[in-house]
Motif scaffolding. Structure first.
Motif, PDB file in Angstrom:
ATOM      1  N   LEU A 135      -8.442 -37.437 -42.406  1.00 40.29           N
ATOM      2  CA  LEU A 135      -7.235 -36.631 -42.568  1.00 40.29           C
ATOM      3  C   LEU A 135      -6.533 -36.454 -41.217  1.00 40.29           C
ATOM      4  CD1 LEU A 135      -5.934 -35.304 -44.989  1.00 40.29           C
ATOM      5  CD2 LEU A 135      -7.115 -33.193 -44.440  1.00 40.29           C
ATOM      6  N   ALA A 136      -7.324 -36.227 -40.167  1.00 44.92           N
ATOM      7  CA  ALA A 136      -6.746 -36.095 -38.825  1.00 44.92           C
ATOM      8  C   ALA A 136      -6.032 -37.384 -38.436  1.00 44.92           C
ATOM      9  CB  ALA A 136      -7.836 -35.758 -37.806  1.00 44.92           C
ATOM     10  N   LEU A 137      -6.639 -38.498 -38.823  1.00 42.98           N
ATOM     11  CA  LEU A 137      -6.040 -39.799 -38.513  1.00 42.98           C
ATOM     12  C   LEU A 137      -4.660 -39.915 -39.193  1.00 42.98           C
ATOM     13  CD1 LEU A 137      -8.115 -43.061 -38.826  1.00 42.98           C
ATOM     14  CD2 LEU A 137      -5.702 -43.039 -39.268  1.00 42.98           C
ATOM     15  N   TYR A 138      -4.602 -39.551 -40.454  1.00 44.64           N
ATOM     16  CA  TYR A 138      -3.323 -39.605 -41.165  1.00 44.64           C
ATOM     17  C   TYR A 138      -2.304 -38.656 -40.542  1.00 44.64           C
ATOM     18  CZ  TYR A 138      -4.532 -42.721 -44.980  1.00 44.64           C
ATOM     19  OH  TYR A 138      -4.858 -43.828 -45.712  1.00 44.64           O
ATOM     20  N   ARG A 139      -2.795 -37.492 -40.110  1.00 45.94           N
ATOM     21  CA  ARG A 139      -1.864 -36.529 -39.508  1.00 45.94           C
ATOM     22  C   ARG A 139      -1.294 -37.066 -38.203  1.00 45.94           C
ATOM     23  NH1 ARG A 139      -5.588 -31.435 -41.140  1.00 45.94           N
ATOM     24  NH2 ARG A 139      -4.538 -30.962 -43.092  1.00 45.94           N
ATOM     25  N   LEU A 140      -2.140 -37.750 -37.434  1.00 47.45           N
ATOM     26  CA  LEU A 140      -1.653 -38.355 -36.192  1.00 47.45           C
ATOM     27  C   LEU A 140      -0.582 -39.396 -36.492  1.00 47.45           C
ATOM     28  CD1 LEU A 140      -5.000 -38.755 -34.262  1.00 47.45           C
ATOM     29  CD2 LEU A 140      -2.988 -37.517 -33.445  1.00 47.45           C
ATOM     30  N   MET A 141      -0.825 -40.207 -37.499  1.00 49.71           N
ATOM     31  CA  MET A 141       0.155 -41.232 -37.839  1.00 49.71           C
ATOM     32  C   MET A 141       1.459 -40.587 -38.289  1.00 49.71           C
ATOM     33  SD  MET A 141      -1.780 -44.374 -39.694  1.00 49.71           S
ATOM     34  CE  MET A 141      -0.524 -45.584 -39.296  1.00 49.71           C
ATOM     35  N   ALA A 142       1.347 -39.521 -39.083  1.00 49.17           N
ATOM     36  CA  ALA A 142       2.552 -38.870 -39.580  1.00 49.17           C
ATOM     37  C   ALA A 142       3.349 -38.245 -38.442  1.00 49.17           C
ATOM     38  CB  ALA A 142       2.191 -37.808 -40.614  1.00 49.17           C
ATOM     39  N   ALA A 143       2.688 -37.980 -37.305  1.00 51.95           N
ATOM     40  CA  ALA A 143       3.386 -37.405 -36.157  1.00 51.95           C
ATOM     41  C   ALA A 143       3.779 -38.501 -35.169  1.00 51.95           C
ATOM     42  CB  ALA A 143       2.505 -36.360 -35.473  1.00 51.95           C
ATOM     43  N   TYR A 144       3.920 -39.741 -35.651  1.00 55.71           N
ATOM     44  CA  TYR A 144       4.325 -40.892 -34.836  1.00 55.71           C
ATOM     45  C   TYR A 144       3.265 -41.319 -33.825  1.00 55.71           C
ATOM     46  CZ  TYR A 144       9.333 -40.651 -36.148  1.00 55.71           C
ATOM     47  OH  TYR A 144      10.531 -40.659 -36.803  1.00 55.71           O
ATOM     48  N   ARG A 145       2.146 -40.589 -33.731  1.00 58.79           N
ATOM     49  CA  ARG A 145       1.193 -40.883 -32.652  1.00 58.79           C
ATOM     50  C   ARG A 145       0.278 -42.024 -33.052  1.00 58.79           C
ATOM     51  NH1 ARG A 145       0.498 -36.760 -28.941  1.00 58.79           N
ATOM     52  NH2 ARG A 145       2.195 -35.265 -29.112  1.00 58.79           N
ATOM     53  N   THR A 199       9.347 -31.647 -32.668  1.00 58.46           N
ATOM     54  CA  THR A 199       8.045 -31.607 -33.329  1.00 58.46           C
ATOM     55  C   THR A 199       8.138 -32.264 -34.704  1.00 58.46           C
ATOM     56  OG1 THR A 199       8.583 -29.369 -34.065  1.00 58.46           O
ATOM     57  CG2 THR A 199       7.078 -29.577 -32.196  1.00 58.46           C
ATOM     58  N   ASN A 200       9.195 -31.897 -35.450  1.00 63.13           N
ATOM     59  CA  ASN A 200       9.402 -32.541 -36.748  1.00 63.13           C
ATOM     60  C   ASN A 200      10.282 -33.780 -36.613  1.00 63.13           C
ATOM     61  OD1 ASN A 200       8.030 -31.627 -38.959  1.00 63.13           O
ATOM     62  ND2 ASN A 200       9.832 -30.824 -40.013  1.00 63.13           N
ATOM     63  N   TRP A 201      10.908 -33.952 -35.445  1.00 64.07           N
ATOM     64  CA  TRP A 201      11.812 -35.071 -35.183  1.00 64.07           C
ATOM     65  C   TRP A 201      12.903 -35.163 -36.245  1.00 64.07           C
ATOM     66  CZ3 TRP A 201      11.330 -36.390 -30.375  1.00 64.07           C
ATOM     67  CH2 TRP A 201      10.101 -36.137 -29.747  1.00 64.07           C
ATOM     68  N   MET A 202      13.539 -34.020 -36.483  1.00 63.49           N
ATOM     69  CA  MET A 202      14.665 -33.930 -37.414  1.00 63.49           C
ATOM     70  C   MET A 202      15.738 -33.096 -36.707  1.00 63.49           C
ATOM     71  SD  MET A 202      13.799 -35.338 -40.464  1.00 63.49           S
ATOM     72  CE  MET A 202      14.182 -34.532 -42.030  1.00 63.49           C
ATOM     73  N   TYR A 203      16.955 -33.077 -37.296  1.00 62.81           N
ATOM     74  CA  TYR A 203      18.004 -32.215 -36.758  1.00 62.81           C
ATOM     75  C   TYR A 203      17.781 -30.787 -37.215  1.00 62.81           C
ATOM     76  CZ  TYR A 203      20.801 -36.224 -35.289  1.00 62.81           C
ATOM     77  OH  TYR A 203      21.247 -37.349 -34.664  1.00 62.81           O
TER      78      TYR A 203
END
Lengths: 519, 331
Positions: free
Chosen positions: A477-487, B280-284
């Motif tokens: 889940l942490a891995l997916y969260r990192l991906m969702a945050a562009y990281r 943080t959310n990278w949105m406007y």
């Protein structure tokens, strides 16, 4: 075999019953919430695609696993144990990591395509049914190899000695010793791989290249997320369960138990496989198998290594939680699997098969439907967040039970067949009998089963997503969260951590099972 | 019932400490999507800022993504533990409103910085963005969907059945082309490298070089520029205009903490929240904070036309658009 009223047999039937109740109960709970459901033509198309790709994937995985397992069974070389452990890695990787690893090798800008372009050929196109099958073979070839390798290793060394002293050539050994073994092991291996592939969703969609590759699980997603049609979701889950049950009964019915007899467990020597040609063939199979399975893993390692030490603390905490869940889940899975395996060995062929087929249901259960059903059942009473980790551990145990069973059922049956009469004559019953007679004989598959269950639990996102919140998330889940945050770089490092942790858990148990005996 | 009275008295003001004195350390439970609460999302900063003024305990519960969030709230129904649901978008608000679970908001006097007029009386916007195809700077992108369809540019998209941006693209093509949408999809089919389950998979594949462009947001290049100092990513401006996503929050009507929930909705429109959302959310942000947008945002493309269906029309349109999409891409 004499019928004895055994507490462990009852426990085995009970464990299978619990699994059935969990899988069916959650689907029914979802259906009850909805009131009714209807399936459309698109759902049947999804079912058709599911069966076709799973059938192809199973046939190819097991077909290729046979020569690889044979080569591994009859060759000894430095690093063989390590190679066997590493070969198991694809099976325990989270889907997203495996897909990215696979595409780093076979994708449009992957290693293979780069090689092709260097010599002026067009890049490889992996997307389509062949891509789905390729990915599923990547995932499942290792499991099939291990299951079949166990079969080979279960042929007592004395048989090969006898064969050698009778002047058997490779053809005779294959006919008299190997084919009967394969007849008893292959149907189960085909079944397991087929069933795993039926629940595939992200792999099938991504490598299938689009909605042509819609599987039943994706149709369930559509029903829950897009339409909030719980009735349809539950019906789809029930269709999937029915398919699983039917295929399981058919495959288990087709398996012919072998009659290898007992051995003393000494090291197998293979006089029949000494010819230079046989050596070369084996080397090619091992090399190809290793290349196919290890290259994508290498890409995971290369991508993740630079960021590993800089991973945020939250990811390490998640890794710790995942490890605890994995250990609990492995303990549960192995205990259940042992009880079920004993019950299957003791019960008659027909009822044994029914127990086994029920326990296999976990493999084809839709995580989304189990999660939703459990949620509906528990929500009125408890806060789902507090249940996140216990639920994850139990559901992971149920889902890895079928794999543990594939390893344990043949082993327990053989132990009963080979040492049962001796144990009877010594008056060994109950736990003492299992402690003294059964467990020592099944150490290797038991260690393998525990390792597999732990590693699978480590890598599986499963139902936790519906229950967890940020503070109780697991490593996937942490891995997916990192991906969702562009990281993506941190995510790649987390993927490597996950790979390493899963492999380490697997290795510890598997190694423990092999003990000091040469594997 | 003393809550409604307090709510009336407090609605336009920030008299939260008074409220808290009456009710000792209330807990406000906010359901949101996963990436909002992760330590890389806006969650931690929002929690700290709100707790500093509310004398309450703000408890975020992360649940999948926007669509999973709505499914969860629907499953829980009246019994939900949520006081606020944060993270639905304009494609989900009609269905969310139809559940009857949400209260009307009282955030009426805010000057929203949105490309559209905000009229929803149940949900409060907190950030927004445009969907766009993102590519490497060196790549020469097509200028609209027809251009894209006739080019040999390869794209990665998400499945609308399992992904929010995937659904956004469906509505984008529908809003831009209406009757001609099936034709556009049929011609786009050979540009689509593959369809992924979620945004993360597609974006990961794009960064690994699997395709020329990926469906994401016009703000995606800002992440690479600001967080990584890498200005190699661009969003392609499309002449038809860009479909919007407006992310919203709503208060649960049956919540015993409704007044606190309402003041949280109001708080969302203020600087402490709005100023952290862009990076943080990278949105406007829904209301441009006093300090303006972060440096780097001025490099982003500014679409001339914003496309957005009225929330009420979305359920019908998306069902029909999905059939079109499945038909075109399944061939």
């Amino acid at each position: 075999m004499a019928r004895r009223a055994q507490p462990l047999t009852l426990a085995g039937i009970g464990a299978a019953g619990l699994v059935g109740a969990l899988i069916l109960g959650t689907a029914v709970a979802v259906l009850a919430e909805a009131g009714r459901g209807r399936l459309g033509p698109a759902d049947w198309a999804a079912l058709r695609f599911t069966v076709v790709q799973a059938g192809l994937s199973a046939a190819l995985s097991v077909g290729l696993a046979i020569p690889v397992a044979r080569a591994l069974a009859r060759r000894r070389f430095a690093g063989r144990g390590l190679l066997i452990t590493l070969l198991g890695a694809p099976f325990i990787l989270p889907v997203i990591v495996a897909v990215l690893g696979l595409l780093a090798v076979f994708g449009r800008s992957g290693w293979v395509s780069a090689g092709l372009q260097a010599v002026g050929l067009p890049p490889l196109s992996i997307y389509g049914l062949h891509g789905v099958v390729l990915a599923h073979v990547f995932f499942n070839l290792p499991l099939a190899v291990r299951l079949i390798l166990h079969g080979w290793q279960a042929i007592p060394a004395e048989r090969f000695r006898l064969a050698a002293s009778l002047g058997f050539g490779p053809g005779d050994v294959a006919r008299v010793l190997e084919r009967p073994m394969l007849r008893s092991v292959v149907p189960g291996a085909l079944l397991v791989v087929f069933l795993i592939c039926t629940t595939s969703f992200a792999v099938a969609l991504t490598l299938g290249g689009g909605p042509r590759a819609t599987t039943v699980e994706l149709a369930i997603y559509q029903a829950v997320r897009f339409e909030f049609d719980l009735g349809r979701a539950a019906l789809l889950a029930l269709v999937q369960i029915a398919l699983t049950g039917a295929v399981a009964l058919a495959a288990l019915g087709a398996a012919v138990p072998d009659g290898m007899g007992a051995g003393l467990g000494r090291v197998v020597a293979r006089w029949d496989a000494d010819a230079p040609m046989a050596r070369r063939v084996d080397a090619v199979w091992i090399g190809l198998g290793a290349l196919f399975l290890l290259a994508p893993l290498l890409s995971v390692v290369l991508r993740g290594a630079p960021g590993l030490l800089d991973l945020p603390g939250a990811v390490w905490a998640a890794a710790g939680r995942s490890a605890v869940v994995a250990l609990v889940s492995a303990a549960l899975a192995v205990t259940m699997a042992f009880a079920v395996a004993v019950a299957v060995a003791r019960l008659g062929r027909r009822s044994g098969r029914a127990v086994e087929a029920t326990a296999m249901l976990g493999i084809a259960a839709s995580p989304l439907v189990i999660g939703t059903g459990l949620f509906l059942l528990t929500f009125p009473a408890v806060d789902p967040v507090t249940l996140a980790l216990p639920v994850t551990a139990s559901v992971n145990a149920v889902m890895s039970l079928p794999f543990a069973l594939r390893a344990l059922i043949p082993a327990v049956a053989a132990a009963e067949r080979n040492h049962g009469r001796l144990a009877d004559s010594l008056g060994l019953v109950g736990w003492r009998r299992h402690w003294r007679a059964t467990l020592p004989a099944i150490r290797r598959p038991l260690g393998f089963a525990a390792g597999l269950a732990a590693a699978l639990s480590m890598g599986d996102l499963g139902v936790v997503a519906l229950f967890a919140d940020a503070s109780s998330g697991t490593l996937p889940l942490a891995l997916y969260r990192l991906m969702a945050a562009y990281r993506m770089d941190d995510a790649a490092a987390a993927a490597l951590l996950l790979l390493a942790a899963s492999l380490a858990l697997f290795w510890v148990f598997d190694r423990g099972g092999r003990g000091h005996v040469e594997a | 019932m003393r809550f409604p009275l307090i709510a009336l008295a407090c609605a336009p003001c920030f008299a939260l400490p008074a409220l808290a004195a009456e009710e000792e350390a209330q807990t406000l439970t906010v359901y949101t999507y996963d990436s909002f609460v992760s330590e890389w999302g806006p969650g931690p900063a929002v929690e700290e800022a709100f707790e500093a003024v509310c004398a309450c305990d703000l408890n975020f519960v992360g649940v999948g993504d926007g669509a999973a969030l709505l499914a969860r709230v629907r499953l829980e129904g009246e019994r939900t533990r949520a006081d606020v649901v944060l993270g639905l978008d304009t494609n989900l608000t009609a269905e969310a409103a139809a559940t009857g679970l949400f209260a009307q908001h009282e955030v009426l006097d805010v000057a929203w910085d949105l490309p559209v007029v905000w009229e929803d009386d149940m949900f409060v916007p907190y950030d927004w963005g445009y969907f766009a195809f993102v590519h490497e700077a060196a790549f020469d992108p097509p200028g609209d969907f027809r251009d894209l369809a006739s080019s040999d540019a390869s794209i990665l998209i998400q499945d609308p059945r399992s992904s929010t941006p995937g659904l956004g693209l469906l509505l984008w093509v529908e809003a831009a082309y209406g009757e001609a949408a099936p034709e556009i999809w049929a011609e786009l089919a050979d540009n689509v490298v593959t369809v992924t389950k979620g945004w993360s998979e597609a974006y990961g594949l794009f960064l690994d070089g699997e395709a020329d462009m990926v469906l994401s947001y016009t703000t995606s290049p800002a992440y690479h520029l600001i967080a990584e100092g890498d200005d190699s990513k661009r969003a392609a401006p499309f002449a038809e205009g860009h479909y919007m996503q407006i992310e919203v929050a709503g208060a649960v009507a049956s919540s015993p903490n409704l007044p606190l929930a309402q003041s949280f909705l109001r708080f969302l429109a203020t600087d402490p929240v709005q100023s952290v959302l862009p990076t943080t959310n990278w949105m406007y942000p829904a209301v441009t904070p006093e300090g303006g947008l972060p440096e780097g945002f001025e490099t982003l493309i500014a679409p001339e036309r914003a496309l957005l269906y009225p929330a009420g029309q979305v359920p019908e349109i998306k069902a029909q658009a999905l059939d079109t999409w499945l038909g075109a891409l399944s061939r």
